[in-house]
Enzyme design. Sequence first.
Site, short mmCIF file in Angstrom:
data_model
loop_
_atom_site.label_atom_id
_atom_site.label_comp_id
_atom_site.label_asym_id
_atom_site.label_seq_id
_atom_site.Cartn_x
_atom_site.Cartn_y
_atom_site.Cartn_z
N GLY C 145 1.20 -1.12 -0.14
CA GLY C 145 -0.26 0.33 0.41
C GLY C 145 0.94 1.17 -0.02
O GLY C 145 1.80 1.25 0.31
N CYS C 146 0.41 2.59 -0.23
CA CYS C 146 1.54 2.67 -0.58
C CYS C 146 1.54 3.93 1.43
O CYS C 146 2.92 4.27 1.24
CB CYS C 146 0.13 4.68 -0.92
SG CYS C 146 -1.24 5.17 -0.38
N PHE C 147 0.78 4.12 2.26
CA PHE C 147 1.22 4.20 3.39
C PHE C 147 1.96 3.25 3.24
O PHE C 147 3.36 3.65 4.16
CB PHE C 147 0.14 4.00 4.05
CG PHE C 147 -0.93 5.34 4.37
CD1 PHE C 147 -0.43 7.25 4.08
CD2 PHE C 147 -2.29 5.47 3.89
CE1 PHE C 147 -1.25 7.75 4.22
CE2 PHE C 147 -3.43 5.97 3.54
CZ PHE C 147 -3.32 7.96 3.25
#
Lengths: 331, 331, 331, 331
Positions: C145-147
Site C-alpha cells: 500500500g502507499c502508506f
Amino acid sequence: MPSVLVAGASGYAGALAARLIDRHPHFELAAITSRSEAGTRHRDVYPHHRVEMVMEELDLDRHGAVDAAIVAYPHRASAPLVAALLERRVRVVDLSADFRLRDLATYEHWYAAHPHPELLGQAVYGLTELYREPIRAANLVACPGCFPTAAILALAPLAESGLIADVVIDAKTGVSGAGRGLREDTQFVAVDENVRPYGVGEHRHMPEIDQELAALGAPVTAAFTPHLVPLDQGELLSCYVTTTRPLGQEELERAYAAGYGGERFIELVDRPPGVRDVRETNICALSVHADARTGKVFVFAAIDNLWKGTSSQAVANLNLMFGFDEGEGIS
Amino acid sequence: MPSVLVAGASGYAGALAARLIDRHPHFELAAITSRSEAGTRHRDVYPHHRVEMVMEELDLDRHGAVDAAIVAYPHRASAPLVAALLERRVRVVDLSADFRLRDLATYEHWYAAHPHPELLGQAVYGLTELYREPIRAANLVACPGCFPTAAILALAPLAESGLIADVVIDAKTGVSGAGRGLREDTQFVAVDENVRPYGVGEHRHMPEIDQELAALGAPVTAAFTPHLVPLDQGELLSCYVTTTRPLGQEELERAYAAGYGGERFIELVDRPPGVRDVRETNICALSVHADARTGKVFVFAAIDNLWKGTSSQAVANLNLMFGFDEGEGIS
Amino acid sequence: MPSVLVAGASGYAGALAARLIDRHPHFELAAITSRSEAGTRHRDVYPHHRVEMVMEELDLDRHGAVDAAIVAYPHRASAPLVAALLERRVRVVDLSADFRLRDLATYEHWYAAHPHPELLGQAVYGLTELYREPIRAANLVACPGCFPTAAILALAPLAESGLIADVVIDAKTGVSGAGRGLREDTQFVAVDENVRPYGVGEHRHMPEIDQELAALGAPVTAAFTPHLVPLDQGELLSCYVTTTRPLGQEELERAYAAGYGGERFIELVDRPPGVRDVRETNICALSVHADARTGKVFVFAAIDNLWKGTSSQAVANLNLMFGFDEGEGIS
Amino acid sequence: MPSVLVAGASGYAGALAARLIDRHPHFELAAITSRSEAGTRHRDVYPHHRVEMVMEELDLDRHGAVDAAIVAYPHRASAPLVAALLERRVRVVDLSADFRLRDLATYEHWYAAHPHPELLGQAVYGLTELYREPIRAANLVACPGCFPTAAILALAPLAESGLIADVVIDAKTGVSGAGRGLREDTQFVAVDENVRPYGVGEHRHMPEIDQELAALGAPVTAAFTPHLVPLDQGELLSCYVTTTRPLGQEELERAYAAGYGGERFIELVDRPPGVRDVRETNICALSVHADARTGKVFVFAAIDNLWKGTSSQAVANLNLMFGFDEGEGIS
C-alpha cells in the site's frame, strides 16, 4: 554533443530549461548562471528538477565558449547578453520579450528604449509550428510569450484564411506565469479561492498577438484579458471570433485539421480541453466550435505556460537549430 | 414572526437558505425537508451551517401551514410543489429555473414540457435590484440563476441606454455551482489544477440572460461560456461589449454610478474585483473599463454564486415580500 | 519484448500503470482491461496519459497469453484473477491487498475470507528496496500500500537496529489515494479548504506496517492515522519514534546513509521534504531529526502515492523480474 | 460605548480584529494604525473586510485616549506599546508572544531580551475557556498562539486529571498562520500541491504549550511539529497521547463532556472534525478516540487560526473584560 548555457536559471523558466537540457540526450548542459543566486545549488531552489549543478555568476569568457545558450533574463536585461553571445557565435534562444516584436516603435511603446535595435531583424519568432524552417537556420530565436503561443496557435487557421473580423481572447492562467519574484498578489492567501482579471487593457502580450495575427492575414486589434486562477501551471485561452463570413462546424474542423494535420504537439480534441490534459507537456490542445446561436466561432486552447508556453518550446526550437528531432528531450 | 419552510434543504442552495433563515432575526424556520435525505440531521451533512433541525419528508398538510417557502428543487420538480404551496396561500421564493423564463416556448425549448404554464404570468423575476417593487407585492418570486444574476447586473446600465451592440460573456465559476450530486467532473482530482470550459453553446442560463437584456433594451444574443475553476464558491464574469457608439471611461463610470447609486449590495470598484472580495456576501462587485485600444467596454462582475447568486438573494427577496429591511439576516 | 497486460486500467493506479508500460522501452503493452468501462478508449477517461488503446472486457483466453500482468483490482476481486494468471504461467504484479499480508488470520480479520489462501506463501512483498532479490525471482509480487511504502522506508534503518520502542505515524495524503469511485467526501467542495483525519483506528494499512516493521526487527504496534489534505497526488508521513536508547543527529544520519547508501530512489535530504519535491517520480525523500528536547527521533517521508506508492513501484518490480534496469521507464 | 484602538491593523490578525470591532454592537472602533501602511485605506488592502477607515501612524497622544486596545505587533515590538498603553490606563489585549510566557528565562531563551519583564506578572493568559475569571478583571490579556489554543483545548481534560504521560502533537495549518510578510515559502507556487513540515524541533509555540500543560497538571515535554498545507485559514491538531493508565472510550468522552459541558465555543463531535467545519468561527471542534490497538488516546482539534486562534478569541476576551456577553460580535 553541443554544449548549452542556461543564463538566468533561478527563475521558473530558466530553471525548467536547465532541467530539460540537463536530461537531454543530445545536448550537454555546460553551465547555469544566475544574477541573484550565484553560488546556490540549483537543486536547493528547485528540488523537483533535480539539477545538481551550482548556479554561477555569468562570466562570458568562461561561459561564452558554448554552442548555444538559452537566455532567461527579463526584458531589456536580455538584449545585451544576447548581443554578446551572438558576437561569440553562440546560437541563442531568448525567452525574453526583447526580440519578439519586429517593429522597434511598438517595442519602445510597450517597453522602453531597445538596447540593441540592430538585432531585431535577425531574430526569428520562435513559435515552432509557424516558423519551423526559419528557426532551423536561425542564430537568434525569440521565444513567444505564453499567451501569444496559445492565442496564435488557436487562431492561425482562421487568420490565414482571412476569416477573423474581430476577436475577444479571455485567458485564465496559473500563478507561475507571474514569475518567481515575491509579490503580494502571488502569495498563496491572495490567490487561493480567488479569480481576478489583471493587466486589463495594458498587458504586454497584446502587441505580440496582434503582430502575429496580422502577419498571418488578420489585421485585427484583439481584445485580450488575462485572469489569475488558483493553480500553479497551465493556461486556458477562450477565443471568441466574429468571422468575416458564416462558418459551419464541419468546415471549421476541416480548416484546423488541414492547418495542423501533421503537427505532433497540436492536439485537436472533440471536447473543450482542460489544462490538466497538457500539464508538463509541449502540447497545445485545441477545440473549435461553430456557435449557431451567435454566429461566432469559439476556439479553446490549453497549454502549460512553463512548458509549451516557454521552456519546452525553447528546447524544441534548439532541437531544430541543431538538426535533432523536434521532440527530443521534451516528450 | 413569519414562518418559513425550506424545501430541498439537502442541496447546497437549500442548505444555505436554511441556515440564513435559521439565524434570521425576523423569520422563524418552521421546517426543512429533503426528498433524498429525510430523517437526517441537517448538521450531519453541513456541519458548518450549524442548523440542528432534522430534514423531513415533505408533507404538505403539515408543512403547508407556513407563511412562506423557499423551494430549492430541480427544475420541473419545483413547479408542482410551488403550485401546491401557492394554492395554500404560501408565498414562495423559488430557486429553480421553472419560473424564470417568461416565454413558455423558450422554456420548453431549453428544458421540457412545463408542469404549470399557467403560473408563468404570476412570477416576478427575483433580481432584487431590478425588480424590487414587484417583488414586494409578489406571491411567487423566481430567483435568477447565478450567472444571469452577475451578467445582468454587469450589463444593465449599458442595456438600459441602448449601448450594447454585441457582447461576449466569459464566466469562471467555483464548483459548488454544479450542485451536490456526485459527478466525476466535480471530484477533487478532476477539478484540481484544472480550468476548462463546459456547456459550450448550450448552457441553460443563456436564454435567461438574453430575456433580461432584451427587457432592459438590448435585444442581443449574448455569447456566454462558463468555465470551471478550482475553488468552491464564487464566480467572475468578464463581459466584453461592442457598444453602439464610442464611450469614454468617464461617461461609463457615470452611467454605472447613476444606475447603481443607492444600491447597498452593488459595489463599483476601481480595480477589477476578485471573487474573494465578495465571498459569503450578498454583494456584486463591478468594475468598468472603456478600452481605448479596441473601442470595446469591459465589465467585470464578481459574486458568490451560493449567496448573491442564489440563497442570500432569495432571503433579500423574502425580506422585501414581508416588509423587512432588504439586508436583514444576510449582512 | 515481454508483453504485459494491465487489468483494471480504469482506476487511477491501473491507468498510470498502463501509461508507464505503454511508454516503456522494453515492455509491450498487450492489452488493457476494465470491468466497468470496457469499450472505452483509455484516453477519453485519462487524456493526460495519452494511451490510445481501448479498454476491453477481460477474456483470459485472449488476454492470458502474455508474459506478465499488472493487476489493479480491488481486494478480493484480485486474488481469483491472479490465481488464473499464475496458472497460465503469467508473472503477476498485484496492486491489491490480497497478497500483502503473510498471515491468513490477519487478512481475514481486516478484510474477509481469502479467495486463494494457498497463494499467500508464493507472494513476495513488493517493497523494492527491501525485497529486491526475492522480487527478481518471483512469479507473484504483492505491491505494498502507499502508506506502508512510505512508513516502512521511513523506519527501516531504525527497525533493523532494534531502535524503535514506540512509534506514532501521522500521514497526510492527497485525494487520489481514495481511488476514482464517486464519493461525497472526495468531491471538490468537501476537500477544498479542509484537512481532516479519516479511518481513525481502523485503516487497513496498519497491519501491513506492523507486519513489515516486525519482520525488520521492531515488533511494535504503530499508531497510524491518515489525514486528507487538498491536493491530488502525494503523501507525507511524519513518524515520531520513541527510541530504545538515546540517539544523536550524527548517529542517526549515519544509520540512514548506511541503510540507503546506494539506493537511487531514496533521497536523504537535509530539510524536511515536501510532496512537491517527489511529484510524479519513483522517489521517496526522507529527512531525519534527533530531537534533543523530547529525546524522540522524527522521520519525515514524502512520496507520490500513485507513483512510488503504487504504479511506478510496480513497474520497478516488473523491471527486476525481467532482468531490466530497475529505473527503466520510470525515471 | 467603549472605544477600541487596533494597533497593527495591516497584518492578518490586526486586520480581522479591526473588522470584528468595526461591526461590533457594543464597541466603537476608534482608530486603526499601521507601522508600514499608514495612510492606506484598510479596505484597499482587505477588500473583504469592508473596513472603510484609513490606517494611521500611531500617535499615542491621540490614540492613547481609548478604553481598550488590541495590539497586533510582532513580538518585542509589542511590549513597549503595551507598556505605554497600560500607563495611560488603556486595557490591552495583546496578540504577540510578549506576555504569553510567564517565565522570563523561557522567553529570553526562545525570543530575546524582554523589553518589559516587569509586566509579565500582570498578564493573564487569554485562553478564554481556561482563564475566564481572571480575564474579566485583567488589564492585560496575552492571547495565546494559534497552535497552543488548539493544543491546550485538546488536552486540558486529560492534563487536569493527570492522565498524560507523553504526547505527540502533529499540526496541519493553513498559510495565513505565517502572516502577511512576503516570503518565498508562502508564495502560491511553493504551497500548492505541497505538504511539508516546518520549524521542526524549534517552533516557538512549544514552550507555551508545555507551560500550560504543566499548569494544568501535566508536566510533559510535548513533541510538536507543524506542517504547512494548501489552504488559507484553519488548522487541525492531531494529538497522540500515551496515558498514565488505560482509558476506555466511554470514560474518555465523559471526561471531555465534564470538562467542556457548558462551553458554547467548544464542540465535542463524534467524527473527527475538519477545518472547514469551523472556518470563520470562534469554535474549537474536538473529537476523542480511545485506541484499543495501541492503548493510546487520540484527540483531534480543529480551529480557524485567524479566528479562535487569534482575533475572535481576542474579541471574546475583550467582551469579558467589559462585561459583555462572551460571544458578542463573533458569532
